[in-house]
Write a protein that holds these residues in place. Sequence first.
Motif, PDB file in Angstrom:
ATOM      1  N   GLY A 148      47.021  -6.302  14.189  1.00  0.00           N
ATOM      2  CA  GLY A 148      47.023  -7.599  13.775  1.00  0.00           C
ATOM      3  C   GLY A 148      47.779  -7.892  12.868  1.00  0.00           C
ATOM      4  N   SER A 149      48.467  -7.433  12.337  1.00  0.00           N
ATOM      5  CA  SER A 149      49.481  -7.538  10.359  1.00  0.00           C
ATOM      6  C   SER A 149      50.461  -8.273  11.001  1.00  0.00           C
ATOM      7  N   LEU A 150      51.092  -8.970  10.321  1.00  0.00           N
ATOM      8  CA  LEU A 150      52.312 -10.062  10.032  1.00  0.00           C
ATOM      9  C   LEU A 150      53.059  -9.714   8.767  1.00  0.00           C
ATOM     10  N   ARG A 151      54.255  -9.321   9.481  1.00  0.00           N
ATOM     11  CA  ARG A 151      55.684  -8.938   8.396  1.00  0.00           C
ATOM     12  C   ARG A 151      56.386 -10.420   8.121  1.00  0.00           C
ATOM     13  N   VAL A 152      56.391 -11.325   6.709  1.00  0.00           N
ATOM     14  CA  VAL A 152      57.048 -12.062   6.996  1.00  0.00           C
ATOM     15  C   VAL A 152      58.310 -12.360   5.843  1.00  0.00           C
ATOM     16  N   TRP A 153      58.726 -12.847   6.294  1.00  0.00           N
ATOM     17  CA  TRP A 153      60.699 -12.623   5.677  1.00  0.00           C
ATOM     18  C   TRP A 153      60.366 -14.012   5.106  1.00  0.00           C
ATOM     19  N   ILE A 154      60.727 -13.647   3.466  1.00  0.00           N
ATOM     20  CA  ILE A 154      61.248 -15.485   3.141  1.00  0.00           C
ATOM     21  C   ILE A 154      62.786 -15.443   2.342  1.00  0.00           C
ATOM     22  N   PHE A 203      65.493 -17.516  -8.894  1.00  0.00           N
ATOM     23  CA  PHE A 203      64.052 -17.249  -7.549  1.00  0.00           C
ATOM     24  C   PHE A 203      63.891 -15.567  -7.213  1.00  0.00           C
ATOM     25  N   LEU A 204      64.868 -14.950  -6.500  1.00  0.00           N
ATOM     26  CA  LEU A 204      64.744 -13.649  -5.600  1.00  0.00           C
ATOM     27  C   LEU A 204      64.845 -12.864  -6.719  1.00  0.00           C
ATOM     28  N   ASP A 205      66.007 -12.813  -8.407  1.00  0.00           N
ATOM     29  CA  ASP A 205      65.722 -12.507  -9.334  1.00  0.00           C
ATOM     30  C   ASP A 205      64.647 -11.771 -10.420  1.00  0.00           C
ATOM     31  N   GLU A 206      63.958 -12.776  -9.894  1.00  0.00           N
ATOM     32  CA  GLU A 206      61.564 -12.465 -10.619  1.00  0.00           C
ATOM     33  C   GLU A 206      61.116 -11.705  -9.706  1.00  0.00           C
ATOM     34  N   ILE A 207      61.547 -11.598  -8.524  1.00  0.00           N
ATOM     35  CA  ILE A 207      61.215 -10.444  -7.809  1.00  0.00           C
ATOM     36  C   ILE A 207      61.213  -9.510  -7.580  1.00  0.00           C
ATOM     37  N   ALA A 209      56.410  -6.752  -0.045  1.00  0.00           N
ATOM     38  CA  ALA A 209      56.404  -5.634   0.457  1.00  0.00           C
ATOM     39  C   ALA A 209      57.807  -4.697   0.430  1.00  0.00           C
ATOM     40  N   GLU A 210      59.159  -5.743   0.255  1.00  0.00           N
ATOM     41  CA  GLU A 210      60.551  -5.182   0.534  1.00  0.00           C
ATOM     42  C   GLU A 210      60.616  -6.519  -0.384  1.00  0.00           C
ATOM     43  N   VAL A 211      62.436  -5.836  -0.995  1.00  0.00           N
ATOM     44  CA  VAL A 211      63.288  -6.792  -1.391  1.00  0.00           C
ATOM     45  C   VAL A 211      64.743  -6.360  -0.887  1.00  0.00           C
ATOM     46  N   LEU A 212      65.300  -7.367  -0.436  1.00  0.00           N
ATOM     47  CA  LEU A 212      66.908  -7.518   0.063  1.00  0.00           C
ATOM     48  C   LEU A 212      67.825  -7.969  -0.664  1.00  0.00           C
ATOM     49  N   ASP A 238      69.544 -11.224  -0.383  1.00  0.00           N
ATOM     50  CA  ASP A 238      68.719 -12.674  -0.030  1.00  0.00           C
ATOM     51  C   ASP A 238      67.043 -13.247   0.059  1.00  0.00           C
ATOM     52  N   ARG A 239      66.066 -12.079   0.564  1.00  0.00           N
ATOM     53  CA  ARG A 239      64.666 -12.396   0.739  1.00  0.00           C
ATOM     54  C   ARG A 239      64.126 -11.514   0.062  1.00  0.00           C
ATOM     55  N   PHE A 240      63.235 -11.297   0.474  1.00  0.00           N
ATOM     56  CA  PHE A 240      62.021 -10.845   1.047  1.00  0.00           C
ATOM     57  C   PHE A 240      61.077 -10.704   1.876  1.00  0.00           C
ATOM     58  N   SER A 241      60.200  -9.746   1.431  1.00  0.00           N
ATOM     59  CA  SER A 241      58.935  -9.741   2.600  1.00  0.00           C
ATOM     60  C   SER A 241      57.646 -10.021   2.512  1.00  0.00           C
ATOM     61  N   VAL A 242      57.019 -10.193   3.080  1.00  0.00           N
ATOM     62  CA  VAL A 242      55.267  -9.774   2.346  1.00  0.00           C
ATOM     63  C   VAL A 242      54.545  -9.159   3.424  1.00  0.00           C
ATOM     64  N   ALA A 243      53.654  -7.822   3.598  1.00  0.00           N
ATOM     65  CA  ALA A 243      52.979  -7.970   4.777  1.00  0.00           C
ATOM     66  C   ALA A 243      51.363  -8.339   5.017  1.00  0.00           C
TER      67      ALA A 243
END
Length: 173
Positions: free
Chosen positions: A106-112, A118-122, A138-141, A143-148
Amino acid sequence: RGPVSITVPRLVVKAPKTAAGLSAGGSVNINGACLSAVRVDRAAGRFGVELSAETATRSALADLAAGARVNLELPLRVGDALDGHLVQGHTDAIGKVTKVDAEPGGSLRVWIRPPRRFLDEIVAKGSVAVDGVSLTVAEVLTDRFSVALIPLTLAATTLSDLRAEQRVNLESD
């Protein structure tokens, strides 16, 4: 030359518990943006805030439609327990949700996708606030990052409503 007309957008939020702890002039965090209550009607369980042009430009609050759900938080008081990431309510950037994936349990992975600055600070496993909700990255690529998002977070916040292309307020740790 001529007269200038200024319209100040006002948000009215129906939230009895929050209104009960708020006074006119008091601070309230709405979707990650710290605002001042301009009117509080405790009997009706609602309060109003005004968005300056600066706030409307630097946050996703202007995207809200009537009836939208929002995340709310009142300021900590001296003596309150501290636990986790402190959300200041100073929106650092606006990000765009690129993808929402269902995960087991029932969890979600959201990519932003945030602005580059801002990404440089994550960093992975660091903290980030999304629409005022403190989360672990959760993860940093490139051009984006994700949260679970676990079911508890989904039930207690508006993050279960997130959809691709939606703009969100971001605050770094």
